[in-house]
Design an enzyme around this catalytic site. Structure first.
Site, PDB file in Angstrom:
ATOM      1  CE1 TYR A 192      -3.149  -2.951   0.364  1.00  0.00           C
ATOM      2  CE2 TYR A 192      -3.269  -2.559   2.723  1.00  0.00           C
ATOM      3  CZ  TYR A 192      -3.645  -3.281   1.612  1.00  0.00           C
ATOM      4  OH  TYR A 192      -4.508  -4.335   1.751  1.00  0.00           O
TER       5      TYR A 192
ATOM      6  CG  HIS B  41      -1.028  -8.486   0.215  1.00  0.00           C
ATOM      7  ND1 HIS B  41      -0.599  -7.181   0.262  1.00  0.00           N
ATOM      8  CD2 HIS B  41      -2.340  -8.417  -0.145  1.00  0.00           C
ATOM      9  CE1 HIS B  41      -1.588  -6.370  -0.053  1.00  0.00           C
ATOM     10  NE2 HIS B  41      -2.663  -7.112  -0.312  1.00  0.00           N
TER      11      HIS B  41
END
Length: 455
Positions: A82, A150
């Site tokens: 992110y 992830h």
């Protein structure tokens, strides 16, 4: 609402000096189940990123995190993927006010490993070690409460297994990780990987995080191929992230940040969502208001079989609330993302109203000095939202329950081979731009719409 309190004695002395620690036992044989302590509302910081905002450095991220804490939120979700999210969250949690008032043991930090860039993944043990070390440094902490692999659909099952085993080695030998899970989009892949980990290691995953799979548009996560299958694989908690479908379920459409339009929804799906938004407008509601309330409120019960008894955020400044105050049962866990103070304020009001409608909510409201009919209002609001949610689903028609492909056809992992450091492979963050110009309105003040979250 979200400005950081001034840090001097006359200010901080009026606040509770320290918030209570989350009960956790570190010994392997005494490890507390995650489903006993994870808070049911998690603050997601994917919005602290160029995907959702043109300049995340211009956001008041410190104020947002501080306000979230004062309103009872005790868990923060982030990822190295992110952009500057880990850095911005770490800086917000490292301010003197937060350190003095909210000790590290009083909140959860959840982050991820494995996804480096849009088309680059590395689940190898060496990279997992480096990624965890970098996250600890960025987040200014000695340990991470929960680490996910992830977006597991982009790599092979063998790679997922390698990463999970290395995370568990770090947990057991180094003590810098407490719980381990996986995250991703396709429901079937999440189920496959959870079953694989249990079969190959004999130990189930602590958590499996799904995103955009329990919304007004797609509720597959609540079905037998979703949460029930994960429960059968021994998974402790299944958080539902992105209840707005990564911003799809908004009147203004998907958010477009500095990286352009990243959303995988097709033009046809977006058109169907626009028709659903018009339907809500005709009944005096915003699509995103119905979407966020429906997802949070319905998942509390639909996600309870893999939920948690952790203390919920009260939604009221400086008001502690325990799980017993809202009935004592497990609550489905949700992850919400906001970028601006009005979004957080509105979300906390919605969350408070949802809690008021739970078992014991009437008594809790009265004891806390809120309106004695708050429970009744919450129950009636739930019925109204449910009616409109059914209308939205009728308009979406064949698009209801649709899931876009992930990864896209033809995807090839662009993993760089050879020895590398975290700085060698890290995608460069965009240079912080000037803060957006305020919009002048009547009265000489800036009006900021009290909109709901981006995700």
């Amino acid at each position: 609402m979200a400005s950081t309190p001034i840090e001097h004695p006359s200010t901080t002395s009026t606040f509770p000096t320290q918030q209570k620690p989350i009960p956790y036992s570190s010994g392997n044989s005494l490890r507390t189940p995650l489903s006993s302590i994870l808070p049911p509302l998690i603050f997601g910081t994917a919005t602290f990123n160029h995907q959702y905002n043109s300049d995340p450095f211009a956001l008041d991220t410190t104020g947002l995190v501080t306000s979230a804490l004062t309103h009872g939120i005790r868990a923060f979700d982030t990822s190295p993927y992110y952009g500057p999210s880990e850095q911005l969250l770490g800086e917000a949690l490292a301010t003197p006010f937060v350190r003095e008032t909210f000790p590290r043991a009083s909140y959860f930090i959840l982050t991820k490993v494995g996804r480096i860039a849009g088309e680059e993944f590395d689940y190898s043990a060496p990279w997992v070690r480096q990624s965890v070390a970098r996250s600890l440094e960025r987040l200014h902490t000695d340990y991470l409460d929960l680490v996910y692999c992830h977006d597991v659909e982009f790599v092979s099952p063998a790679e997922v297994l390698e990463a999970v085993k290395e995370l568990r080695r770090i947990r057991d030998e180094e003590g810098t990780i407490r719980y381990i899970g996986i995250s991703g989009y396709p429901i079937d892949v999440l189920g496959d990987m959870a079953e694989l980990v249990l079969r190959e290691t004999g130990e189930p995953l602590d958590a499996v995080q799904s995103y955009a799979n329990f919304t007004l548009q797609n509720q597959t996560l609540a079905g037998p191929s979703g949460i029930q299958r994960l429960r059968n694989a021994g998974v402790g908690v299944v958080p539902n992230a992105s209840p707005l479908g990564m911003g799809l379920l908004r009147r203004q459409g998907v958010p477009v940040g500095a990286l352009g339009d990243f959303h995988p929804a097709s033009r046809e799906l977006r058109s169907a969502v626009r028709a659903a938004s018009n339907f809500c407008d005709r009944h005096g509601e915003k699509l995103e208001v119905i979407a966020i309330r429906f997802a949070l409120e319905t998942w509390i019960s639909a996600g309870a079989i893999c939920g948690s008894k952790g203390d919920p955020a009260s939604g009221v400044p400086w008001k502690q609330e325990s799980n017993d105050d809202v009935g004592g049962a497990k609550l489905g866990v949700s992850v919400i993302g906001v970028s601006r103070p009005p979004e957080l304020e509105k979300t906390m009001l919605v969350w408070r109203s949802i809690l008021d409608g739970l078992e014991g909510g009437e008594e809790t409201a009265v004891q806390a000095g809120r309106w004695y009919r708050a429970w009744e209002w919450s129950r009636n609001r739930r019925k109204a939202v449910q009616i409109l949610a059914e209308g939205v689903q009728e308009i979406l028609a064949d698009w209801f329950g649709y899931a876009w492909p992930s990864p896209s056809p033809g995807f090839v992992n662009q993993q760089k081979k050879g020895v590398k450091s975290p700085h060698d492979v890290e995608a460069p963050w965009l240079t912080p731009a000037a803060s957006p110009e305020p919009v002048p309105v009547e009265g000489g003040e800036v009006v900021e719409e009290k909109s709901l979250p981006l995700r």
